[in-house]
Design an enzyme around this catalytic site. Structure first.
Site, PDB file in Angstrom:
ATOM      1  N   ARG A 186     -57.141  37.554 -21.238  1.00 61.10           N
ATOM      2  CA  ARG A 186     -57.262  36.110 -21.167  1.00 61.10           C
ATOM      3  C   ARG A 186     -58.384  35.656 -20.162  1.00 61.10           C
ATOM      4  O   ARG A 186     -58.828  36.309 -19.419  1.00 61.10           O
ATOM      5  CB  ARG A 186     -55.863  35.536 -20.438  1.00 61.10           C
ATOM      6  CG  ARG A 186     -55.004  35.107 -21.241  1.00 61.10           C
ATOM      7  CD  ARG A 186     -53.748  34.640 -20.569  1.00 61.10           C
ATOM      8  NE  ARG A 186     -53.658  33.911 -19.430  1.00 61.10           N
ATOM      9  CZ  ARG A 186     -52.717  33.407 -18.902  1.00 61.10           C
ATOM     10  NH1 ARG A 186     -51.519  33.660 -19.288  1.00 61.10           N
ATOM     11  NH2 ARG A 186     -52.582  32.582 -17.691  1.00 61.10           N
TER      12      ARG A 186
ATOM     13  N   ARG B 218     -44.411  23.469 -11.904  1.00 63.10           N
ATOM     14  CA  ARG B 218     -45.520  24.077 -10.753  1.00 63.10           C
ATOM     15  C   ARG B 218     -45.606  23.136  -9.455  1.00 63.10           C
ATOM     16  O   ARG B 218     -46.502  23.747  -8.511  1.00 63.10           O
ATOM     17  CB  ARG B 218     -46.568  24.476 -11.421  1.00 63.10           C
ATOM     18  CG  ARG B 218     -46.811  25.836 -12.023  1.00 63.10           C
ATOM     19  CD  ARG B 218     -47.953  26.078 -12.766  1.00 63.10           C
ATOM     20  NE  ARG B 218     -48.512  27.475 -13.065  1.00 63.10           N
ATOM     21  CZ  ARG B 218     -48.401  28.136 -14.088  1.00 63.10           C
ATOM     22  NH1 ARG B 218     -47.780  27.793 -15.193  1.00 63.10           N
ATOM     23  NH2 ARG B 218     -48.914  29.277 -14.138  1.00 63.10           N
TER      24      ARG B 218
ATOM     25  N   LYS C  78     -43.327  36.571 -15.385  1.00 58.06           N
ATOM     26  CA  LYS C  78     -42.602  35.497 -16.027  1.00 58.06           C
ATOM     27  C   LYS C  78     -42.189  35.873 -17.322  1.00 58.06           C
ATOM     28  O   LYS C  78     -41.191  35.528 -18.116  1.00 58.06           O
ATOM     29  CB  LYS C  78     -42.919  34.157 -15.492  1.00 58.06           C
ATOM     30  CG  LYS C  78     -42.704  33.673 -14.236  1.00 58.06           C
ATOM     31  CD  LYS C  78     -43.249  32.273 -13.785  1.00 58.06           C
ATOM     32  CE  LYS C  78     -44.814  31.915 -14.330  1.00 58.06           C
ATOM     33  NZ  LYS C  78     -45.741  32.498 -13.463  1.00 58.06           N
TER      34      LYS C  78
ATOM     35  N   ARG D  49     -55.931  30.738  -8.762  1.00 55.04           N
ATOM     36  CA  ARG D  49     -54.684  30.563  -9.446  1.00 55.04           C
ATOM     37  C   ARG D  49     -53.628  30.977  -8.389  1.00 55.04           C
ATOM     38  O   ARG D  49     -52.537  30.181  -7.942  1.00 55.04           O
ATOM     39  CB  ARG D  49     -54.362  31.381 -10.643  1.00 55.04           C
ATOM     40  CG  ARG D  49     -55.254  30.957 -11.711  1.00 55.04           C
ATOM     41  CD  ARG D  49     -55.366  31.752 -12.833  1.00 55.04           C
ATOM     42  NE  ARG D  49     -54.121  32.147 -13.323  1.00 55.04           N
ATOM     43  CZ  ARG D  49     -53.949  33.583 -14.002  1.00 55.04           C
ATOM     44  NH1 ARG D  49     -54.970  34.029 -14.349  1.00 55.04           N
ATOM     45  NH2 ARG D  49     -52.871  33.565 -14.672  1.00 55.04           N
TER      46      ARG D  49
ATOM     47  N   ARG E 144     -54.689  42.887 -17.112  1.00 57.07           N
ATOM     48  CA  ARG E 144     -53.691  42.517 -17.978  1.00 57.07           C
ATOM     49  C   ARG E 144     -54.413  42.342 -19.464  1.00 57.07           C
ATOM     50  O   ARG E 144     -55.514  41.527 -19.531  1.00 57.07           O
ATOM     51  CB  ARG E 144     -53.267  40.964 -17.626  1.00 57.07           C
ATOM     52  CG  ARG E 144     -52.029  40.731 -18.614  1.00 57.07           C
ATOM     53  CD  ARG E 144     -51.342  39.691 -18.072  1.00 57.07           C
ATOM     54  NE  ARG E 144     -51.826  38.257 -17.917  1.00 57.07           N
ATOM     55  CZ  ARG E 144     -51.450  37.231 -17.391  1.00 57.07           C
ATOM     56  NH1 ARG E 144     -49.836  37.293 -17.119  1.00 57.07           N
ATOM     57  NH2 ARG E 144     -51.644  36.184 -17.465  1.00 57.07           N
TER      58      ARG E 144
HETATM   59  P1  AMP Z   1     -49.940  30.567 -17.412  1.00 62.37           P
HETATM   60  O1  AMP Z   1     -49.943  31.015 -18.708  1.00 62.37           O
HETATM   61  O2  AMP Z   1     -48.315  30.017 -17.059  1.00 62.37           O
HETATM   62  O3  AMP Z   1     -50.561  31.494 -16.475  1.00 62.37           O
HETATM   63  O4  AMP Z   1     -50.832  29.238 -17.147  1.00 62.37           O
HETATM   64  C1  AMP Z   1     -52.232  29.228 -17.679  1.00 62.37           C
HETATM   65  C2  AMP Z   1     -52.587  27.990 -16.912  1.00 62.37           C
HETATM   66  O5  AMP Z   1     -52.213  26.723 -17.428  1.00 62.37           O
HETATM   67  C3  AMP Z   1     -52.516  27.772 -15.394  1.00 62.37           C
HETATM   68  O6  AMP Z   1     -53.157  28.392 -14.763  1.00 62.37           O
HETATM   69  C4  AMP Z   1     -52.657  26.036 -15.185  1.00 62.37           C
HETATM   70  O7  AMP Z   1     -54.001  25.823 -15.196  1.00 62.37           O
HETATM   71  C5  AMP Z   1     -52.067  25.439 -16.608  1.00 62.37           C
HETATM   72  N1  AMP Z   1     -50.783  25.202 -16.396  1.00 62.37           N
HETATM   73  C6  AMP Z   1     -49.640  25.918 -16.940  1.00 62.37           C
HETATM   74  N2  AMP Z   1     -48.500  25.428 -16.694  1.00 62.37           N
HETATM   75  C7  AMP Z   1     -48.775  24.286 -15.944  1.00 62.37           C
HETATM   76  C8  AMP Z   1     -47.872  23.241 -15.449  1.00 62.37           C
HETATM   77  N3  AMP Z   1     -46.651  23.244 -15.060  1.00 62.37           N
HETATM   78  N4  AMP Z   1     -48.646  22.635 -14.417  1.00 62.37           N
HETATM   79  C9  AMP Z   1     -50.218  22.446 -14.491  1.00 62.37           C
HETATM   80  N5  AMP Z   1     -50.923  23.393 -15.091  1.00 62.37           N
HETATM   81  C10 AMP Z   1     -50.100  24.349 -15.770  1.00 62.37           C
END
Ligand code: AMP
Length: 211
Positions: free
Chosen positions: A153, A88, A13, A164, A122
């Site tokens: 990360r 999400r 993404k 996740r 990653r």
């Molecule tokens: P990402 O960078 O998109 O992989 O997001 C990293 C983490 O941030 C996720 O595993 C969630 O813990 C939190 N997070 C990101 N976007 C959301 C969302 N829309 N709703 C809830 N938690 C989120």
């Protein structure tokens, strides 16, 4: 144009979002990036978000929706924006629907068995957010795009990645049916294709919609 990018963690993404944002001059809104920025700056939201992110769980809807609502109300979003990692949950999608109109939902579909390896290997640029896989870096520790330092990360470890992925299956995957029913979803498969080929498909779709 208001666009949502859906996809499991590791589906690509972020990579596609950066390319789309650059090509169509849209603000790229990544809730994950917003949370990481808040964690870095040790804000109240950051402290709260960290406790969920470190466990591979979702930050509560109420907090996440408020952040997105505030972000898309800013002037730079008036001609469109791209949401990466939001919504999400169905509750987030419903909250979003109350405040804005979504033109297109792009779903990046990927073979689940690839994701654990992709995410654990990653490496991400601290400055521009570009992602790499450690197996193709040949020991390089800097970003080919901007020269920034690459890091892993904290949530890209096997245990957190597993939660996740479980959270994705339970709470986020139902959004595919939700948006399919609404009739504005575009599915693109990323399994074996390079990111450039996935991007080409997305561009084809976006250019048709803009005509
Ligand atoms: P990402 O960078 O998109 O992989 O997001 C990293 C983490 O941030 C996720 O595993 C969630 O813990 C939190 N997070 C990101 N976007 C959301 C969302 N829309 N709703 C809830 N938690 C989120």
């Amino acid at each position: 144009m208001n666009i949502i990018l859906l996809g499991a963690p590791g589906a690509g993404k972020g990579t596609q979002a950066t390319k789309i944002a650059d090509k169509y001059a849209l603000p790229h809104i990544s809730t994950g990036d917003i949370f990481r920025e808040n964690i870095k700056n040790q804000t109240e939201i950051g402290l709260l978000a960290k406790s969920f992110i470190d466990k591979g769980q979702l930050v509560p809807d109420e907090v996440t929706c408020k952040i997105v609502e505030e972000r898309i109300s800013r002037a730079d979003c008036k001609d469109g924006y791209m949401l990466d990692g939001f919504p999400r949950t169905i509750a987030q999608a419903e909250a979003l629907e109350k405040i804005t109109k979504i033109d297109l939902v792009i779903n990046i579909d990927v073979d689940f068995s690839l994701l654990m390896e992709r995410l654990c290997g990653r490496r991400v640029c601290k400055d521009c957010g570009e992602s790499y896989h450690v197996s193709r870096l040949n020991g390089t520790t800097t970003c080919a795009r901007c020269g920034g330092e690459l890091y892993q990360r904290k949530d890209d470890n096997p245990e957190t990645v597993q939660s996740r992925l479980d959270v994705y299956n339970a709470q986020t995957a139902p959004l595919i049916a939700y948006y399919t029913e609404k009739g504005n979803i575009f599915n693109v498969i990323s399994d074996t294709r390079p990111p450039e080929a996935v991007f080409e498909k997305i561009v084809e779709k976006l250019d048709t919609l803009r005509k």
